[in-house]
Write a protein that holds these residues in place. Structure first.
Motif, PDB file in Angstrom:
ATOM      1  N   ARG A  97      29.715  50.304  43.164  1.00 32.51           N
ATOM      2  CA  ARG A  97      29.085  49.682  43.789  1.00 32.51           C
ATOM      3  C   ARG A  97      28.700  48.639  44.077  1.00 32.51           C
ATOM      4  NH1 ARG A  97      30.706  45.509  39.869  1.00 32.51           N
ATOM      5  NH2 ARG A  97      32.743  46.124  40.084  1.00 32.51           N
ATOM      6  N   THR A  98      30.090  48.345  44.732  1.00 29.28           N
ATOM      7  CA  THR A  98      29.963  46.707  45.931  1.00 29.28           C
ATOM      8  C   THR A  98      30.200  47.193  47.238  1.00 29.28           C
ATOM      9  OG1 THR A  98      32.097  47.579  45.173  1.00 29.28           O
ATOM     10  CG2 THR A  98      31.328  45.657  43.595  1.00 29.28           C
ATOM     11  N   THR A  99      30.646  48.547  47.344  1.00 31.05           N
ATOM     12  CA  THR A  99      30.762  49.374  48.810  1.00 31.05           C
ATOM     13  C   THR A  99      31.598  48.768  49.152  1.00 31.05           C
ATOM     14  OG1 THR A  99      29.707  47.129  50.371  1.00 31.05           O
ATOM     15  CG2 THR A  99      27.907  49.322  49.639  1.00 31.05           C
ATOM     16  N   GLU A 100      33.593  47.828  48.436  1.00 34.16           N
ATOM     17  CA  GLU A 100      34.556  47.647  48.507  1.00 34.16           C
ATOM     18  C   GLU A 100      35.026  48.869  49.294  1.00 34.16           C
ATOM     19  OE1 GLU A 100      35.962  44.277  45.247  1.00 34.16           O
ATOM     20  OE2 GLU A 100      35.310  46.569  44.393  1.00 34.16           O
ATOM     21  N   THR A 101      36.297  48.522  50.515  1.00 32.57           N
ATOM     22  CA  THR A 101      37.096  49.816  50.415  1.00 32.57           C
ATOM     23  C   THR A 101      38.278  49.197  50.609  1.00 32.57           C
ATOM     24  OG1 THR A 101      36.957  49.073  52.826  1.00 32.57           O
ATOM     25  CG2 THR A 101      35.428  50.113  52.167  1.00 32.57           C
ATOM     26  N   GLY A 102      39.213  50.566  51.082  1.00 27.95           N
ATOM     27  CA  GLY A 102      40.763  49.735  51.167  1.00 27.95           C
ATOM     28  C   GLY A 102      41.091  49.256  50.051  1.00 27.95           C
ATOM     29  N   ALA A 103      42.706  48.262  49.924  1.00 31.90           N
ATOM     30  CA  ALA A 103      42.723  47.404  48.958  1.00 31.90           C
ATOM     31  C   ALA A 103      41.812  47.043  47.714  1.00 31.90           C
ATOM     32  CB  ALA A 103      43.881  46.563  49.200  1.00 31.90           C
ATOM     33  N   ASP A 104      40.638  46.424  48.612  1.00 33.97           N
ATOM     34  CA  ASP A 104      39.370  46.144  47.378  1.00 33.97           C
ATOM     35  C   ASP A 104      39.427  46.506  46.194  1.00 33.97           C
ATOM     36  OD1 ASP A 104      40.386  43.306  48.289  1.00 33.97           O
ATOM     37  OD2 ASP A 104      38.172  43.162  50.051  1.00 33.97           O
ATOM     38  N   ALA A 105      38.676  48.056  46.909  1.00 32.59           N
ATOM     39  CA  ALA A 105      38.413  49.233  46.589  1.00 32.59           C
ATOM     40  C   ALA A 105      39.781  49.919  44.917  1.00 32.59           C
ATOM     41  CB  ALA A 105      38.009  50.605  47.208  1.00 32.59           C
ATOM     42  N   GLU A 106      40.812  49.752  45.850  1.00 37.75           N
ATOM     43  CA  GLU A 106      42.057  50.472  45.323  1.00 37.75           C
ATOM     44  C   GLU A 106      42.301  49.147  43.489  1.00 37.75           C
ATOM     45  OE1 GLU A 106      45.286  51.161  43.756  1.00 37.75           O
ATOM     46  OE2 GLU A 106      45.297  49.673  44.826  1.00 37.75           O
ATOM     47  N   LYS A 107      41.726  48.161  43.516  1.00 35.38           N
ATOM     48  CA  LYS A 107      42.326  46.974  42.629  1.00 35.38           C
ATOM     49  C   LYS A 107      41.600  47.382  41.867  1.00 35.38           C
ATOM     50  CE  LYS A 107      43.799  43.109  42.116  1.00 35.38           C
ATOM     51  NZ  LYS A 107      43.583  42.627  40.675  1.00 35.38           N
ATOM     52  N   MET A 108      42.055  47.745  40.100  1.00 37.39           N
ATOM     53  CA  MET A 108      41.446  47.906  39.759  1.00 37.39           C
ATOM     54  C   MET A 108      41.660  45.979  38.152  1.00 37.39           C
ATOM     55  SD  MET A 108      40.966  51.127  39.311  1.00 37.39           S
ATOM     56  CE  MET A 108      39.967  50.980  37.604  1.00 37.39           C
ATOM     57  N   ALA A 109      40.954  45.201  37.200  1.00 40.05           N
ATOM     58  CA  ALA A 109      41.063  44.355  37.537  1.00 40.05           C
ATOM     59  C   ALA A 109      41.560  44.424  35.957  1.00 40.05           C
ATOM     60  CB  ALA A 109      39.434  43.514  37.064  1.00 40.05           C
ATOM     61  N   GLY A 110      42.780  43.776  36.050  1.00 43.12           N
ATOM     62  CA  GLY A 110      43.614  44.389  34.404  1.00 43.12           C
ATOM     63  C   GLY A 110      44.869  45.076  34.918  1.00 43.12           C
ATOM     64  N   GLY A 111      44.386  45.424  36.234  1.00 41.71           N
ATOM     65  CA  GLY A 111      45.452  46.859  35.678  1.00 41.71           C
ATOM     66  C   GLY A 111      46.910  46.035  36.314  1.00 41.71           C
ATOM     67  N   MET A 112      48.158  47.217  37.037  1.00 41.64           N
ATOM     68  CA  MET A 112      49.598  47.296  37.298  1.00 41.64           C
ATOM     69  C   MET A 112      49.905  46.334  37.721  1.00 41.64           C
ATOM     70  SD  MET A 112      51.873  49.948  38.100  1.00 41.64           S
ATOM     71  CE  MET A 112      53.084  50.815  36.749  1.00 41.64           C
ATOM     72  N   SER A 113      48.982  45.470  38.906  1.00 39.20           N
ATOM     73  CA  SER A 113      49.339  45.144  40.333  1.00 39.20           C
ATOM     74  C   SER A 113      49.084  43.507  39.171  1.00 39.20           C
ATOM     75  CB  SER A 113      48.938  45.301  41.414  1.00 39.20           C
ATOM     76  OG  SER A 113      47.258  45.032  41.560  1.00 39.20           O
ATOM     77  N   ASP A 114      47.969  43.384  38.840  1.00 33.95           N
ATOM     78  CA  ASP A 114      47.501  41.636  37.611  1.00 33.95           C
ATOM     79  C   ASP A 114      48.457  41.950  36.999  1.00 33.95           C
ATOM     80  OD1 ASP A 114      45.610  41.085  39.575  1.00 33.95           O
ATOM     81  OD2 ASP A 114      43.644  41.443  37.950  1.00 33.95           O
ATOM     82  N   ARG A 115      49.311  42.516  36.123  1.00 36.91           N
ATOM     83  CA  ARG A 115      50.179  42.979  35.043  1.00 36.91           C
ATOM     84  C   ARG A 115      50.946  41.718  35.890  1.00 36.91           C
ATOM     85  NH1 ARG A 115      49.575  47.030  30.501  1.00 36.91           N
ATOM     86  NH2 ARG A 115      47.134  47.415  30.357  1.00 36.91           N
TER      87      ARG A 115
END
Ligand code: ATP
Ligand code: GLN
Length: 144
Positions: free
Chosen positions: A120-138
C-alpha cells in the motif's frame, strides 16, 4: 527443556527479520492465533496443509516404512514475520499454545528474511515490518 528457556540460535544470520513457520495441529490453531495476538503479534498468515512426520498418518509405524500420499495428515501452518528480537517470544508462545505432549504436535522452522515491502505504501524494511499497536508499540508503552 522448559518452554520459557527455548532460545533460537540466529547467530549465523545478520538480517533484521525472520519468518517463523509453525506446522501445528489444526484444532490448536485458534489457541495459537489467540496467544500471538494477545502478545501484539498481529501480522500472520495461516494455511491448511498436509504433512508427514515420524507420526505418519498411522497410530504405529516402524522405521523404513514409506509414506503414501494417503498417509499425509491435516496440519495447519502459521507464518509470522517478525523482527530479530521477537523470534524467541514468538517461538515460545506458539510452543506453549500448540503443545499437547503427544506425537504429532508439529514443528517450527525459523528462516531469515531479506526484506519486507508494504504494498500500500511502498514502505520497506523496519517501516514495513512494524504493525500499528503491535508488540513493539506495546513494549514502548510500558506494557508487558
Ligand atoms: P496495510 O497497513 O497496508 O494493511 P499491513 O502491514 O497491515 O498493511 P496487510 O496488507 O494487512 O498488511 O497484509 C496482507 C497479508 O499479509 C495479511 O493478511 C497476512 O496474511 C500477511 N502478513 C502481513 N504481515 C505479516 C507478517 N508480519 N507475517 C506474516 N504474514 C503477514
Ligand atoms: N514487529 C511488529 C511490531 O512489533 C509485529 C510483527 C507482527 O505482528 N508479525 O510492531
Amino acid at each position: 527443556k522448559q518452554i520459557e528457556d527455548l532460545t533460537v540460535d540466529l547467530s549465523q544470520f545478520t538480517c533484521d527479520f525472520f519468518r517463523v513457520e509453525a506446522i501445528i495441529r489444526p484444532w490448536r490453531l485458534p489457541n495459537v492465533v489467540k496467544a500471538l495476538s494477545a502478545r501484539g503479534i498481529v501480522g500472520m498468515t495461516a494455511s491448511n496443509v498436509k504433512g508427514a512426520g515420524v507420526q505418519g498418518g498411522k497410530k504405529e509405524r516402524y522405521s523404513g516404512v514409506e509414506h503414501g500420499v494417503e498417509d499425509l495428515v491435516d496440519k495447519s501452518k502459521v507464518d509470522i514475520v517478525v523482527q530479530r528480537d521477537q523470534v524467541n517470544s514468538v517461538v515460545r508462545t506458539i510452543t506453549k499454545a500448540a503443545q499437547t505432549g503427544e506425537v504429532g504436535d508439529g514443528k517450527i522452522f525459523v528462516l531469515p528474511v531479506a526484506d519486507i515491502i508494504r504494498v500500500r505504501t511502498t514502505e520497506t524494511g523496519a517501516d514495513a515490518e512494524k504493525m500499528a499497536g503491535g508488540m513493539s508499540d506495546r513494549l514502548s508503552n510500558g506494557a508487558a
